[in-house]
Motif scaffolding. Sequence first.
Motif, PDB file in Angstrom:
ATOM      1  N   GLY A   1       0.787  -1.106   0.098  1.00  0.00           N
ATOM      2  CA  GLY A   1      -0.038   0.035  -0.059  1.00  0.00           C
ATOM      3  C   GLY A   1       0.663   1.237  -0.088  1.00  0.00           C
ATOM      4  N   LEU A   2       1.993   1.309  -0.574  1.00  0.00           N
ATOM      5  CA  LEU A   2       2.922   2.457  -0.682  1.00  0.00           C
ATOM      6  C   LEU A   2       2.807   3.310  -1.811  1.00  0.00           C
ATOM      7  CD1 LEU A   2       6.001   0.931   0.962  1.00  0.00           C
ATOM      8  CD2 LEU A   2       3.922   2.181   2.252  1.00  0.00           C
ATOM      9  N   ASP A   3       2.354   2.770  -2.732  1.00  0.00           N
ATOM     10  CA  ASP A   3       1.946   3.323  -4.067  1.00  0.00           C
ATOM     11  C   ASP A   3       1.000   4.609  -3.848  1.00  0.00           C
ATOM     12  OD1 ASP A   3       3.298   1.441  -5.509  1.00  0.00           O
ATOM     13  OD2 ASP A   3       1.362   0.621  -6.217  1.00  0.00           O
ATOM     14  N   ARG A   4       1.586   5.757  -4.476  1.00  0.00           N
ATOM     15  CA  ARG A   4       1.017   7.141  -4.507  1.00  0.00           C
ATOM     16  C   ARG A   4       1.229   7.901  -5.901  1.00  0.00           C
ATOM     17  NH1 ARG A   4       4.200  10.510  -0.094  1.00  0.00           N
ATOM     18  NH2 ARG A   4       6.042  10.915  -1.172  1.00  0.00           N
ATOM     19  N   SER A   5       0.569   8.608  -6.099  1.00  0.00           N
ATOM     20  CA  SER A   5       0.782   9.624  -7.309  1.00  0.00           C
ATOM     21  C   SER A   5       1.032  11.056  -6.587  1.00  0.00           C
ATOM     22  CB  SER A   5      -0.391   9.533  -8.245  1.00  0.00           C
ATOM     23  OG  SER A   5      -1.596   9.914  -7.543  1.00  0.00           O
ATOM     24  N   LEU A   6       1.810  11.811  -6.964  1.00  0.00           N
ATOM     25  CA  LEU A   6       2.090  13.053  -6.771  1.00  0.00           C
ATOM     26  C   LEU A   6       1.335  13.867  -7.500  1.00  0.00           C
ATOM     27  CD1 LEU A   6       6.296  12.884  -6.581  1.00  0.00           C
ATOM     28  CD2 LEU A   6       4.654  13.035  -4.743  1.00  0.00           C
ATOM     29  N   ASP A   7       0.759  14.785  -6.949  1.00  0.00           N
ATOM     30  CA  ASP A   7      -0.076  16.078  -7.480  1.00  0.00           C
ATOM     31  C   ASP A   7       0.832  16.966  -7.933  1.00  0.00           C
ATOM     32  OD1 ASP A   7      -2.474  14.563  -7.375  1.00  0.00           O
ATOM     33  OD2 ASP A   7      -2.906  15.528  -5.278  1.00  0.00           O
ATOM     34  N   ARG A   8       1.608  17.511  -6.923  1.00  0.00           N
ATOM     35  CA  ARG A   8       2.403  19.016  -7.162  1.00  0.00           C
ATOM     36  C   ARG A   8       3.827  18.661  -6.290  1.00  0.00           C
ATOM     37  NH1 ARG A   8       0.529  24.860  -6.558  1.00  0.00           N
ATOM     38  NH2 ARG A   8       2.926  25.950  -6.605  1.00  0.00           N
ATOM     39  N   VAL A   9       4.783  19.068  -6.736  1.00  0.00           N
ATOM     40  CA  VAL A   9       6.221  19.121  -5.733  1.00  0.00           C
ATOM     41  C   VAL A   9       6.727  20.600  -6.056  1.00  0.00           C
ATOM     42  CG1 VAL A   9       8.425  18.280  -5.615  1.00  0.00           C
ATOM     43  CG2 VAL A   9       6.502  16.771  -6.390  1.00  0.00           C
ATOM     44  N   ASP A  10       7.030  21.137  -4.821  1.00  0.00           N
ATOM     45  CA  ASP A  10       7.583  22.573  -5.118  1.00  0.00           C
ATOM     46  C   ASP A  10       8.945  22.656  -4.365  1.00  0.00           C
ATOM     47  OD1 ASP A  10       5.878  24.148  -6.567  1.00  0.00           O
ATOM     48  OD2 ASP A  10       4.417  23.900  -4.653  1.00  0.00           O
ATOM     49  N   ILE A  11      10.102  23.031  -5.061  1.00  0.00           N
ATOM     50  CA  ILE A  11      11.302  22.895  -4.137  1.00  0.00           C
ATOM     51  C   ILE A  11      11.779  24.323  -4.102  1.00  0.00           C
ATOM     52  CG2 ILE A  11      13.707  22.142  -4.425  1.00  0.00           C
ATOM     53  CD1 ILE A  11      11.812  19.669  -4.393  1.00  0.00           C
ATOM     54  N   THR A  12      11.831  24.884  -2.775  1.00  0.00           N
ATOM     55  CA  THR A  12      12.549  26.046  -2.692  1.00  0.00           C
ATOM     56  C   THR A  12      13.721  26.054  -2.092  1.00  0.00           C
ATOM     57  OG1 THR A  12      10.010  26.622  -1.965  1.00  0.00           O
ATOM     58  CG2 THR A  12      11.692  28.213  -1.178  1.00  0.00           C
ATOM     59  N   PRO A  13      14.892  26.642  -2.884  1.00  0.00           N
ATOM     60  CA  PRO A  13      16.176  26.829  -2.643  1.00  0.00           C
ATOM     61  C   PRO A  13      16.371  27.781  -1.420  1.00  0.00           C
ATOM     62  CG  PRO A  13      16.004  26.748  -4.941  1.00  0.00           C
ATOM     63  CD  PRO A  13      14.439  26.881  -4.206  1.00  0.00           C
ATOM     64  N   LEU A  14      17.253  27.403  -0.325  1.00  0.00           N
ATOM     65  CA  LEU A  14      17.459  28.409   0.706  1.00  0.00           C
ATOM     66  C   LEU A  14      19.087  28.721   0.734  1.00  0.00           C
ATOM     67  CD1 LEU A  14      15.143  26.949   3.369  1.00  0.00           C
ATOM     68  CD2 LEU A  14      14.659  28.838   1.874  1.00  0.00           C
ATOM     69  N   GLY A  15      19.527  28.776  -0.371  1.00  0.00           N
ATOM     70  CA  GLY A  15      20.975  28.788  -0.635  1.00  0.00           C
ATOM     71  C   GLY A  15      21.701  27.583  -1.366  1.00  0.00           C
TER      72      GLY A  15
ATOM     73  N   ALA B   1      11.342  21.094   0.446  1.00  0.00           N
ATOM     74  CA  ALA B   1      10.566  20.449  -0.663  1.00  0.00           C
ATOM     75  C   ALA B   1       9.240  20.034   0.002  1.00  0.00           C
ATOM     76  CB  ALA B   1      11.047  18.862  -1.212  1.00  0.00           C
ATOM     77  N   ASN B   2       8.207  20.538  -0.638  1.00  0.00           N
ATOM     78  CA  ASN B   2       6.745  20.280  -0.367  1.00  0.00           C
ATOM     79  C   ASN B   2       6.042  19.670  -1.529  1.00  0.00           C
ATOM     80  OD1 ASN B   2       6.004  21.712   2.455  1.00  0.00           O
ATOM     81  ND2 ASN B   2       7.256  23.463   1.000  1.00  0.00           N
ATOM     82  N   ALA B   3       5.249  18.685  -1.115  1.00  0.00           N
ATOM     83  CA  ALA B   3       4.337  17.779  -2.193  1.00  0.00           C
ATOM     84  C   ALA B   3       2.846  17.346  -1.567  1.00  0.00           C
ATOM     85  CB  ALA B   3       5.249  16.604  -2.615  1.00  0.00           C
ATOM     86  N   THR B   4       2.217  17.451  -2.490  1.00  0.00           N
ATOM     87  CA  THR B   4       0.914  16.827  -2.309  1.00  0.00           C
ATOM     88  C   THR B   4       0.792  15.469  -3.149  1.00  0.00           C
ATOM     89  OG1 THR B   4      -0.148  18.354  -3.997  1.00  0.00           O
ATOM     90  CG2 THR B   4      -0.258  19.121  -1.841  1.00  0.00           C
ATOM     91  N   PHE B   5       0.208  14.622  -2.537  1.00  0.00           N
ATOM     92  CA  PHE B   5      -0.055  13.026  -3.227  1.00  0.00           C
ATOM     93  C   PHE B   5      -1.524  12.597  -2.857  1.00  0.00           C
ATOM     94  CE2 PHE B   5       1.838  12.524   0.820  1.00  0.00           C
ATOM     95  CZ  PHE B   5       1.122  11.454   1.483  1.00  0.00           C
TER      96      PHE B   5
ATOM     97  N   VAL C   1      -6.033  13.916   0.695  1.00  0.00           N
ATOM     98  CA  VAL C   1      -4.751  14.445   0.050  1.00  0.00           C
ATOM     99  C   VAL C   1      -3.746  14.497   1.133  1.00  0.00           C
ATOM    100  CG1 VAL C   1      -3.885  16.639  -1.001  1.00  0.00           C
ATOM    101  CG2 VAL C   1      -6.389  15.950  -1.288  1.00  0.00           C
ATOM    102  N   GLY C   2      -2.686  13.780   0.756  1.00  0.00           N
ATOM    103  CA  GLY C   2      -1.459  13.899   1.513  1.00  0.00           C
ATOM    104  C   GLY C   2      -0.605  14.804   1.220  1.00  0.00           C
ATOM    105  N   ARG C   3       0.088  15.341   2.396  1.00  0.00           N
ATOM    106  CA  ARG C   3       1.065  16.570   2.158  1.00  0.00           C
ATOM    107  C   ARG C   3       2.320  16.060   2.983  1.00  0.00           C
ATOM    108  NH1 ARG C   3      -3.516  20.350   4.941  1.00  0.00           N
ATOM    109  NH2 ARG C   3      -3.156  18.381   6.763  1.00  0.00           N
ATOM    110  N   GLN C   4       3.445  16.541   2.299  1.00  0.00           N
ATOM    111  CA  GLN C   4       4.813  16.233   2.823  1.00  0.00           C
ATOM    112  C   GLN C   4       5.741  17.489   2.646  1.00  0.00           C
ATOM    113  OE1 GLN C   4       6.448  12.350   0.817  1.00  0.00           O
ATOM    114  NE2 GLN C   4       7.960  13.610   0.435  1.00  0.00           N
ATOM    115  N   SER C   5       6.478  17.842   3.606  1.00  0.00           N
ATOM    116  CA  SER C   5       7.238  18.681   3.571  1.00  0.00           C
ATOM    117  C   SER C   5       8.705  17.933   4.240  1.00  0.00           C
ATOM    118  CB  SER C   5       7.127  19.839   4.690  1.00  0.00           C
ATOM    119  OG  SER C   5       5.547  20.277   4.347  1.00  0.00           O
ATOM    120  N   GLN C   6       9.861  18.468   3.519  1.00  0.00           N
ATOM    121  CA  GLN C   6      11.145  18.026   3.696  1.00  0.00           C
ATOM    122  C   GLN C   6      12.114  19.119   3.899  1.00  0.00           C
ATOM    123  OE1 GLN C   6      11.658  15.196   0.749  1.00  0.00           O
ATOM    124  NE2 GLN C   6      11.103  13.545   1.991  1.00  0.00           N
ATOM    125  N   VAL C   7      13.182  19.229   4.615  1.00  0.00           N
ATOM    126  CA  VAL C   7      14.233  20.015   4.884  1.00  0.00           C
ATOM    127  C   VAL C   7      15.146  19.150   4.319  1.00  0.00           C
ATOM    128  CG1 VAL C   7      15.643  21.694   5.829  1.00  0.00           C
ATOM    129  CG2 VAL C   7      13.170  21.443   6.726  1.00  0.00           C
TER     130      VAL C   7
END
Length: 125
Positions: free
Chosen positions: A67-81, A87-91, A99-105
């Motif tokens: 049950g790990l399959d998913r489809s990404l709706d949107r991925v935004d990458i914001t450089p901070l240097g 990285a922020n994504a919805t899936f 709607v799943g939401r994911q944020s990563q530093v």
Amino acid sequence: MTEPDALTRAAVRRAFGRYETALVDNDIPVLDELFWDDARTIRFGATEELFGYDQIRAFRAARPSAGLDRSLDRVDITPLGPDHAVANATFRREGVAAVGRQSQVWVRFAGEWQVVSAHVSSRPI
């Protein structure tokens, strides 16, 4: 967008893509590699709060691989240097009314991009 920002965005997008493939394939060695091996690394999930690389690694090893399959709706990458980005994504997952939401530093250590903080949540639709 400056050239360094574009280079950082492209590098983190590649790392994020590698993470996404490893996630849905349950490729635990790659997932472990992509998280910073440090007691300060954090991952908040839908049902868990994991503090430190060891807790994150143990969670991944014990998690069911179905049950790990998913489809990404949107991925935004914001450089901070040149060595930091967010990285922020919805899936979506098939059959799940949320709607799943994911944020990563992401931080670049010795040329390798790794997640130092992650948060996964969802909201009903």
